[in-house]
Design a protein around this motif. Structure first.
Motif, short mmCIF file in Angstrom:
data_model
loop_
_atom_site.label_atom_id
_atom_site.label_comp_id
_atom_site.label_asym_id
_atom_site.label_seq_id
_atom_site.Cartn_x
_atom_site.Cartn_y
_atom_site.Cartn_z
N THR A 70 0.84 -1.19 0.00
CA THR A 70 0.00 0.00 0.00
C THR A 70 0.88 1.24 0.00
OG1 THR A 70 -1.71 -1.15 1.26
CG2 THR A 70 -1.81 1.25 1.23
N GLY A 72 0.77 5.33 0.19
CA GLY A 72 0.03 6.56 0.41
C GLY A 72 0.83 7.75 -0.06
N LEU A 102 -4.36 7.92 -1.25
CA LEU A 102 -3.80 6.66 -1.75
C LEU A 102 -3.21 6.85 -3.14
CD1 LEU A 102 -3.56 3.48 -1.49
CD2 LEU A 102 -5.76 3.41 -2.71
N LEU A 127 -2.57 3.10 5.59
CA LEU A 127 -3.14 4.29 4.97
C LEU A 127 -3.66 5.26 6.02
CD1 LEU A 127 -3.66 5.49 2.16
CD2 LEU A 127 -5.96 4.51 2.27
#
Length: 214
Positions: A70, A72, A102, A127
């Protein structure tokens, strides 16, 4: 390994305004119809949200050490004014704006990884942490930033930009350190008891900065 990795992107946009300019308050930009946000969205930077499987594009080559990744972002922009005092020029911040969320273009998962439902909570934690630091950075008002001085307007602006970069680096390091601690404590989300503990702690920190669960 089903742990998640996280990184943050930062960028600066600055414009010089010579003479007097109106003071504008700091804040997180949440008007997603603005040209700035529309440009972000067109490049794959989307506002803070609840993650879904569709946010993770399949890429078996990216980040080989993890099953899900992930990414960000926290982007900032500011306006300045430059005032001359004798042979010296002073540049100061008059407007400050932060956009965060994101980076969908760099958020990935492996095709072979099936246990995505359990991993999603851990990914959301990454996040959420990034968004907390985005909110903290957005809280800064223009007057909280140092001024830049030089023997020309350009020199003053360059000095100001360097000072702001140092401040941003501090936020980046705090964010990076917290993200790393989160992964270490939860074993990348595999330690379910620690994951629950971190979920509660992150939720409390979100409330402290006026951030609701997405």
């Amino acid at each position: 390994m089903t742990a998640a990795c996280f990184a943050r992107i930062r960028s600066a946009i600055f414009m010089a305004v010579f003479g007097c300019s109106a003071f504008a308050p700091a804040g997180l930009s949440t008007d997603y119809g603005t040209p700035e946000w529309q440009q972000e969205i067109s490049q794959g930077y989307i506002p803070f949200k609840r993650l879904t499987l569709e946010d993770f594009k399949i890429d078996d080559k990216a980040h080989p050490e993890v099953a899900m990744y992930t990414l960000g972002f926290i982007h900032y922009s500011y306006r300045t004014q430059v005032v001359q005092h004798g042979r010296w020029f002073t540049a100061s911040v008059t407007e400050w704006q932060v956009r965060s969320g994101l980076d969908r273009s760099q958020t990935t998962r492996k095709s072979w990884f099936q246990d995505t439902a359990k991993a999603m909570s851990h990914e959301q934690g990454h996040l959420n942490l990034n968004e907390i630091y985005g909110r903290l950075l957005a809280r800064r008002g223009p007057k909280t930033f140092p001024v830049g001085q030089g023997e020309s307007p350009q020199a003053a602006l360059q000095t100001l930009a360097a000072k702001i970069a140092k401040i941003i680096d501090w936020y980046w390091e705090q964010n990076r350190s917290m993200q790393a601690q989160y992964d270490e404590d939860t074993d990348g989300g595999l330690d379910f008891l620690m994951q629950e503990k971190w979920d509660r702690a992150i939720s409390a920190r979100m409330k402290n900065v006026g951030l609701s669960e997405p």
